[in-house]
Design an enzyme around this catalytic site. Sequence first.
Site, short mmCIF file in Angstrom:
data_model
loop_
_atom_site.label_atom_id
_atom_site.label_comp_id
_atom_site.label_asym_id
_atom_site.label_seq_id
_atom_site.Cartn_x
_atom_site.Cartn_y
_atom_site.Cartn_z
N CYS A 1 0.80 -1.23 0.00
CA CYS A 1 0.00 0.00 0.00
C CYS A 1 0.83 1.27 0.00
O CYS A 1 0.29 2.35 -0.13
CB CYS A 1 -0.94 0.02 1.20
SG CYS A 1 -2.24 -1.20 1.03
N ILE A 2 2.12 1.16 0.24
CA ILE A 2 2.91 2.40 0.35
C ILE A 2 3.66 2.66 -0.95
O ILE A 2 4.35 1.80 -1.46
CB ILE A 2 3.91 2.29 1.54
CG1 ILE A 2 3.13 2.14 2.82
CG2 ILE A 2 4.81 3.48 1.58
CD1 ILE A 2 2.24 3.33 3.12
#
Lengths: 153, 303
Positions: free
Chosen positions: B302-303
Amino acid sequence: MSTRKVAIIVSKGGMDEVYPSLILASGARQSGIDVAMFFTFYGLDAITEDKVDHLHVNMTGNASSPMPTVVAGLPGMEAVAAKMMKKQLDDLEIPPVREMIEMIADMGGEVYACELAMKMFKLERDDLIRQVKGVLTVGDFYGVSEGAQIIYT
Amino acid sequence: MAESREDIARLEQKLDALSAQVQDLHRTQQMLASLYEDMVPVATTALHSASVRLAELEQKGYFDFAKESMHVLDEVVQGFSPDDVHALAENIVGILGAVKRATQPEVLAFAEHTADVLEGEAARKPKGIVSMLRQGTKDENVRRGLAVAFEALRQVGKAANPALRVRHRSFGAALAAHEVHAPAAPAAGAPEPAPAAASAPVAAATLAGLDLDAEGFLLTPEDWTEAFAEQAAAEAGVTLTQTHWDVLRFVRAEYFAAHGAPNIRRITVGAGIPTKDLFALFPRAPAKTAARLAGVKKPVGCI
């Protein structure tokens, strides 16, 4: 390519309440979506220089928490919970809040503070981290977020 | 003479008994005092923050609000029915007993001692909760105090609604279920063991003579060529410079070092290229675009 845009309102200042918005924002930028973040009320903690590194996690009144509320309410418990959460996030290579916001700003995400909430908490522009692009009224916010999907957290 | 010696003996006995009693009393008091000492740092911190909060609240006019709420309290008091009062009367003996026990000399002495110690403690700077915990866990007295506190909490828990215990059980069940699922989750960061290739590799398209998956990523990362990177870059509207190549080589190296395609933060830190520059090099979605041009799988996470 379409210019999709999201506006994310952050109204709460718990570490667990801020991270989802930050991850949404950074994910949006990396998916080619424009982002404006609007920090208001306790959400201002996440862009306040003195507080951004010390966000807490409140475990009381949380039905999903494994911690009984009587224990979660003991003094200092928010800091302990925050410390545990920090460690877990660190293990997943998720950067601290300050670094996340820097990243979002570097990616071209726009960070704004709410004028009314700043007055309420007696904050000056200088109290905020330097990534804050501007201080907005609600009218300004609707201007900035024109055509955007608005996400309230 | 003999009589007076007898008197003295009796007096001595009495004194012995008395001193035993005094010692007993002293011991009780010491135990209470040590428990108290353990609680003082916590109490001081709490008091300090409470007074700051109260001052803040006063500024905000909360106390005016509190005055108003006195009416509510009035209503509550008036809301007592005769039955309630009757029930109170029946229990008053027990309540008085508790009050009487609370006013025994030992307890009063403890309270007095408390006030003395509190004066001393108030002068000290409040400690952070972590340093307090660190010191406290080494201190035998604190451990004893904690044991007492936990026992008290246990009793409170026992008396609490049985529904609470039911909830705990179901949480435990949920946790167990989670643990069963956990090993099935793919190891974070590891390159996918090409499940598509194992079942049936379907080329959605080709570029530079190489097969692509449905999202335009190279089907077999090992097949990558520089010609592929150039063609993919042209499609993405990117003209490859030396810095681009540096990023692509870093992405490939990371991918094959069993870390999977790097996310933007790992490229920033690992290749030493600022996030801002990455957005200039690979517009819109740097990590994804770099992975596509480098011929590796799409970055996960997600980053």
